[in-house]
Each structure stands twice: as C-alpha cells, then as structure tokens.
Scaffold this motif. Structure first.
Motif, PDB file in Angstrom:
ATOM      1  N   SER A  87      39.425  29.962  35.254  1.00  0.00           N
ATOM      2  CA  SER A  87      38.013  30.246  35.526  1.00  0.00           C
ATOM      3  C   SER A  87      37.733  30.222  37.030  1.00  0.00           C
ATOM      4  O   SER A  87      36.925  31.017  37.538  1.00  0.00           O
ATOM      5  CB  SER A  87      37.113  29.239  34.797  1.00  0.00           C
ATOM      6  OG  SER A  87      37.370  27.915  35.236  1.00  0.00           O
ATOM      7  N   GLN A 103      39.150  33.467  38.491  1.00  0.00           N
ATOM      8  CA  GLN A 103      38.282  34.602  38.164  1.00  0.00           C
ATOM      9  C   GLN A 103      37.009  34.596  39.000  1.00  0.00           C
ATOM     10  O   GLN A 103      36.530  35.660  39.423  1.00  0.00           O
ATOM     11  CB  GLN A 103      37.951  34.571  36.668  1.00  0.00           C
ATOM     12  CG  GLN A 103      39.142  34.908  35.783  1.00  0.00           C
ATOM     13  CD  GLN A 103      38.864  34.679  34.310  1.00  0.00           C
ATOM     14  OE1 GLN A 103      38.010  33.856  33.941  1.00  0.00           O
ATOM     15  NE2 GLN A 103      39.579  35.394  33.446  1.00  0.00           N
ATOM     16  N   HIS A 125      37.974  35.822  42.393  1.00  0.00           N
ATOM     17  CA  HIS A 125      38.291  37.256  42.301  1.00  0.00           C
ATOM     18  C   HIS A 125      37.026  38.109  42.347  1.00  0.00           C
ATOM     19  O   HIS A 125      37.012  39.191  42.942  1.00  0.00           O
ATOM     20  CB  HIS A 125      39.070  37.523  41.013  1.00  0.00           C
ATOM     21  CG  HIS A 125      39.314  38.969  40.739  1.00  0.00           C
ATOM     22  ND1 HIS A 125      40.021  39.788  41.590  1.00  0.00           N
ATOM     23  CD2 HIS A 125      38.930  39.758  39.690  1.00  0.00           C
ATOM     24  CE1 HIS A 125      40.078  41.005  41.083  1.00  0.00           C
ATOM     25  NE2 HIS A 125      39.418  41.011  39.935  1.00  0.00           N
ATOM     26  N   SER A 126      35.952  37.610  41.736  1.00  0.00           N
ATOM     27  CA  SER A 126      34.706  38.372  41.701  1.00  0.00           C
ATOM     28  C   SER A 126      34.118  38.582  43.101  1.00  0.00           C
ATOM     29  O   SER A 126      33.310  39.489  43.310  1.00  0.00           O
ATOM     30  CB  SER A 126      33.675  37.678  40.806  1.00  0.00           C
ATOM     31  OG  SER A 126      33.278  36.435  41.362  1.00  0.00           O
ATOM     32  N   VAL A 143      44.040  38.477  39.898  1.00  0.00           N
ATOM     33  CA  VAL A 143      44.427  37.269  39.182  1.00  0.00           C
ATOM     34  C   VAL A 143      45.722  37.575  38.459  1.00  0.00           C
ATOM     35  O   VAL A 143      45.804  38.539  37.690  1.00  0.00           O
ATOM     36  CB  VAL A 143      43.343  36.831  38.177  1.00  0.00           C
ATOM     37  CG1 VAL A 143      43.810  35.597  37.398  1.00  0.00           C
ATOM     38  CG2 VAL A 143      42.027  36.553  38.894  1.00  0.00           C
TER      39      VAL A 143
END
Length: 346
Positions: A222, A225, A228-229, A237
């Motif tokens: 989590s 992620q 990554h956003s 990822v």
C-alpha cells in the motif's frame, strides 16, 4: 539426516524467504530439510521441499520426532521488540529439541533487542545448549561473548544468495533507483508525505526511474502504491516473490533507498549505492559495518528539500562497496555453510 528448519518462513517476507533460500542452498547434500512454514503449500511449490504448518502443534511435534536436527534458520528470531511471544515460540521449540536429543543449530542469528528478563534468560539457556551457533553482527556476538557462549561471526548469509536476472527489467527506463519502505509506527503519515515529496524532487533532479519494491506485500504494498501515484510514468511497483529475483533486481539499479535490512544487503552485494532509513538497531548495525549513510526514521529531516538534496548528492558522488569488499563479505558469508557441515556431519 533429516533437519527441521524453523524461521519466519511462508509469511510473505522477502528477507526471511531469502534466508530460507540461502539456507537450503547451503545445507549439506546428505541432509533432507523439513521446513516449518506459515504457508506450507506455497513453500512446497517454491522450494520443492517437505513442509509442515508452523502453527500445527501436533504436526510440529511429529516433525521433531522424525528429525535428527533443528536449525533456527537465520534472522532476528530471538527478540522481544516486535513480539513478546515470538522468542518463546522459537526458544520453546529449541528447548524441546534439545531435550529430545536432536542436534541444534542457531544459524546466522541476529539476537535482540531483548528487553525482558524472561526472554534474556530463555535466550541464554537455549543458545548455551546449541550444537553450533553463528551470528551475523557484532552486537549479537558481543551478547554471546558476555554470556560465555561459543559462537562464529560471519556476514548475513544473504550476501551469498545466488541472484537471478529479472525478466523485463532491462526494458524499463534507465538509470533506475530502488525504494523499499515498510509500514512501521515511526513511518507516520507526515513522514511518508515528506519522503514522497523528496522522492519526487529527487526524480526530477536525476531523471531516474523509480522502482518501488514491496518486500512484504502485507506491510509494504500500500505504501509503494501510494508513492507510485505521485510519479505515474516514471515509476513502477514491482512485486517479486522469489528471493533470487528480488536480489537480481539490484543488478539493474544504480542506487537503493531502503528500510528493509535485506533490501540493503541485496543492493550492496550487487554493487548499488545504498541509503538507509532505519527503524531498528539491526539496520544501524549494518550502516556502521558498511559505512552506509542514512537517517533513523524517527529523526528524519522535516524539510523534504534537505532529504532530496542529500539523496541527489549521494546519487551523484556516493560510492558503492568496492568489488574487493563485496567478494570479502560474500566469501565470509559461506562460513555459515561450514557451520552447518560441522554441526550436522560431526
């Protein structure tokens, strides 16, 4: 000979799986392993070994009765910082094996922290009655020295794990920087935000591609992620279950920023520059041994600009370990293999 392998296996932790893979790689050829696992089916499929559910008491007892030796398979098993129960699970099993007359090996251990007197007493008793003991850091060696318990000190065995090339890695943009963060109380939402902002600035300054590596998906995915956003097209990822592939990633990486101990060991062993974010004394020990720069997460600079500037400086001017140093550590890591041969074949 049959040996029961006990560790934090089958729990989705890349570092512990790397220890298991290395242990299986180092076992003498005449030894048949039986692995205690939190996910017996996955462990059986991945390694092709006989397995037993680590929490099934009757099955564990039957496995002990069928084996000639018990091996504590590496890592920080005997510590009470994250769990008060864990040392009693491993220590109780070791005590039982010793009373049953099995050869017992404490292999590549990182001992502590031990904050409670009960766990200190249990650790001292079980280590004292082991057939052989090897440790991976000087602090653990110092503890055994104070207890007058014989031991051998050698680098973490994952230095010697055989890496595999990662399919598709070289198709990703280069240069690449790997980031491995984990969930931890010290990594507050504010600190994670600061790290993310610093990574964005670092990426823009260096034009690198950011590889986000969850070493334990339950705790790390989590976070990966979320970071990554903030990048999208300049990050990915990458979830890798096989330890040899996890280590192989770092062959295609220029620099690693990591909280996970074994992410730093794997990266250093493959010639990457490393920068540590420590949440645990074991990472501080590695930083001291290898002269790796970094911060304790609890003392992270509040200004993201300071963080990113430090990373850019290390990326531009920092040095990986020399090839001679890497070879020395790899060769020394094989001492853990010699310990197994001495203990199990004597």
């Amino acid at each position: 000979m049959r040996a029961l392998l006990s560790g934090y296996y089958g729990k989705g932790n890349g570092g512990d799986e790397a220890l298991l893979a290395t242990l299986l790689q180092m076992l003498p050829p005449n030894v048949s392993p039986v692995v205690l696992s939190g996910n017996p089916q996955e462990t059986r499929q991945r390694y092709g070994v006989e397995v037993c559910d680590r929490m099934a008491f009757l099955s564990v007892m039957q496995a002990l009765q069928s084996c000639d030796a018990l091996i504590w398979g590496g890592g920080s098993l005997i510590q009470d910082a994250t769990s008060a129960i864990s040392p009693f699970y491993y220590g109780g099993m070791m005590t039982l094996a010793q009373r049953m007359g099995l050869k017992t090996v404490a292999w590549a251990q990182g001992i502590g922290p031990l904050k409670r007197k009960q766990t200190q007493w249990l650790a001292r008793q079980t280590f004292a009655h082991c057939t052989q003991v090897s440790v991976r850091d000087r602090a653990s060696a110092g503890l055994l020295h104070d207890w007058n318990i014989p031991y051998v000190l050698a680098p973490d065995p994952v230095w010697a794990l055989e890496a595999k090339p990662v399919p598709g890695l070289w198709d990703l943009p280069a240069p690449r920087v790997a980031v491995t963060l984990r969930s931890h109380p010290q990594l507050t939402a504010m600190r994670l935000s600061q790290i993310t902002k610093a990574l964005v600035d670092f990426q823009k300054a260096t034009q690198t591609f950011i590889l986000l590596l969850p070493f334990q998906k339950a705790q790390d995915l989590s976070i990966a992620q979320a970071i990554h956003s903030a990048f999208r097209d300049v990050s990915q990822v990458m979830c890798l279950e096989e330890p040899e592939l996890l280590k192989g990633v770092f062959r295609g990486v220029e620099m690693a920023i990591g909280m996970r101990l074994h992410s730093l060991i794997m990266a250093a062993s493959e010639g990457c520059r490393c920068f540590a974010l420590s949440y645990d004394p074991k990472i501080n020990r590695l930083m001291e041994d290898l002269d790796i720069p970094g911060w304790d997460v609890s003392n992270l600079p509040e200004n993201p600009d300071e963080i990113s500037t430090t990373w850019v400086e290390h990326y531009a001017n920092g040095n990986p370990l020399s090839t001679d140093k890497i070879k020395f550590l790899l060769d020394r890591a094989f001492i853990h293999k010699e310990i197994l041969e001495i203990a199990l074949n004597s």
